[in-house]
Design a protein around this motif. Structure first.
Motif, short mmCIF file in Angstrom:
data_model
loop_
_atom_site.label_atom_id
_atom_site.label_comp_id
_atom_site.label_asym_id
_atom_site.label_seq_id
_atom_site.Cartn_x
_atom_site.Cartn_y
_atom_site.Cartn_z
N SER A 103 0.81 -1.21 0.00
CA SER A 103 0.00 0.00 0.00
C SER A 103 0.85 1.27 0.00
O SER A 103 0.46 2.28 -0.60
CB SER A 103 -0.95 0.00 1.21
N ALA A 104 2.02 1.22 0.64
CA ALA A 104 2.89 2.40 0.68
C ALA A 104 3.41 2.76 -0.70
O ALA A 104 3.77 3.91 -0.96
CB ALA A 104 4.06 2.16 1.64
N HIS A 105 3.46 1.78 -1.59
CA HIS A 105 3.92 2.02 -2.96
C HIS A 105 2.78 2.39 -3.90
O HIS A 105 3.02 2.71 -5.07
CB HIS A 105 4.63 0.78 -3.50
N GLY A 106 1.55 2.32 -3.40
CA GLY A 106 0.39 2.65 -4.22
C GLY A 106 -0.05 1.54 -5.16
O GLY A 106 -0.89 1.76 -6.04
N PHE A 107 0.48 0.32 -4.97
CA PHE A 107 0.11 -0.78 -5.84
C PHE A 107 -1.11 -1.50 -5.27
O PHE A 107 -1.24 -1.70 -4.06
CB PHE A 107 1.25 -1.79 -5.96
N LYS A 108 -1.99 -1.92 -6.15
CA LYS A 108 -3.13 -2.73 -5.74
C LYS A 108 -3.57 -3.60 -6.90
O LYS A 108 -3.23 -3.37 -8.06
CB LYS A 108 -4.29 -1.84 -5.28
N GLY A 109 -4.33 -4.61 -6.55
CA GLY A 109 -4.76 -5.56 -7.55
C GLY A 109 -6.15 -5.27 -8.09
O GLY A 109 -6.75 -4.23 -7.81
N LEU A 110 -6.64 -6.19 -8.87
CA LEU A 110 -7.98 -6.14 -9.44
C LEU A 110 -8.85 -7.21 -8.79
O LEU A 110 -8.37 -8.28 -8.46
CB LEU A 110 -7.93 -6.39 -10.95
N ALA A 111 -10.13 -6.89 -8.63
CA ALA A 111 -11.05 -7.89 -8.09
C ALA A 111 -11.17 -9.05 -9.07
O ALA A 111 -11.20 -8.86 -10.27
CB ALA A 111 -12.41 -7.26 -7.83
#
Length: 318
Positions: A303-311
């Motif tokens: 989260s600190a890097h701003g990365f996230k996945g897709l549902a």
């Protein structure tokens, strides 16, 4: 070997001791069940579930070696197993066989990688039980009909899809290359003009996929993969102890490190889909280091890097 920015080292979340941990998925919360991460121990026929923080680890023993559990639109799971696709009800534990899967090839082959595409259809693969050259195939299960897309593969892996549904990705691990396959509006590989509907085609009739990423010098074999919200691929590098993030051109731009050498597949889950979960394996190791975590489930908060996945799209069977 490619050098890229290290985003951190994943920490052991669940001491699951899987010989071949694979097929992770994220199940969102329902009115009766909390959100959970799931994964398989293929060779032992075990389905694992745990809370986002690794607590409440539950193991369900299955009737056969199973490589993936696809969450369906109805809220149960389609199990991709050796010789059979079946449905499993997580509330009752009931299992119902749906259709054979290379049952005529048993015991020579087993199921391997799988992933639901943007159309709610399941791509799934098989391989030789001893990784025999060319024994594997790639399939698509679309609205209850199973269609073979390609054969002659050895260890098909890294099944995932661009967020817009225009491309499918996969690898034959032994080649060290990730392939990209252009898809039509219904999610089938493109065919040459005049060859009819793609959904009616048999293996060998589709346009050939193209080499998208060459990972032969990455220090490990490309294994399971997932696409993030930016359309970048995260791919486990078996033997290299890291999960690489590849840009849109297939170049490694960052990676997550692990204290074990055999990561098998990454997954985004947790709050905001910003935690990278990673299955690992101790298959083939003469002396697995269980203290280090060979075969366990690892996690890294991105989260600190701003990365996230897709549902994950639910599987549509009807």
């Amino acid at each position: 070997m490619t050098r890229s920015t290290c985003l951190g080292t994943a920490e052991r979340l669940v001491a699951s001791h899987c010989e071949l941990g694979e097929g992770p998925g994220w199940t969102p919360a329902t009115t009766t069940l909390p959100a959970r991460v799931r994964w398989l121990n293929i060779l032992a026929g075990e389905l694992h579930h745990a809370a986002a923080d690794g607590s409440d680890h539950v193991i369900t023993q299955l009737a056969r070696r199973t490589s993936y559990a696809a969450l369906t639109l109805e809220g149960d799971y389609l199990l991709v197993g050796e010789g059979m696709l079946s449905r499993w009800n997580p509330e009752t534990g009931a299992v119902e066989d749906v259709m054979p899967f290379e049952a005529d090839a048993m015991p020579a082959t087993r199921s391997n990688d799988a992933r639901v595409d943007t159309h709610g259809s399941l791509w799934l693969s098989s391989m030789g039980c001893n990784a025999e050259t060319g024994a594997g195939s790639l399939y698509r299960l679309h609205r209850g009909k199973l269609c073979k897309l390609m054969d002659g593969l050895t260890i098909p892996n890294a099944l995932c899809f661009s967020p817009d549904g225009r491309f499918a990705y996969f690898t034959d691990t032994v080649t060290g290359q990730v392939m990209r396959w252009p898809l039509d509006a219904d999610g089938w590989p493109l065919k040459s003009a005049g060859e009819g509907s793609a959904s009616e085609g048999a293996a060998g009739e589709y346009n050939a996929p193209e080499v998208w990423a060459d990972l032969q010098d990455c220090g490990g074999g490309p294994d399971g993969a997932v696409i993030d919200a930016d359309g970048h691929m995260w791919i486990a590098l078996w033997g290299a102890g890291r999960v690489a993030r590849l840009d849109h051109d297939g170049k490694e731009i960052a990676h997550a490190a692990l204290p074990v050498s055999q990561p098998s597949c990454p997954l985004f889950g947790g709050e905001g889909l910003s935690t990278l979960y990673i299955t690992t394996a101790h298959e083939g190791m003469a002396t697995p280091d269980h203290a280090a975590g060979d075969g366990d489930l690892f996690a890294l908060d991105l989260s600190a890097h701003g990365f996230k996945g897709l549902a994950e799209p639910p599987l549509v069977l009807g």
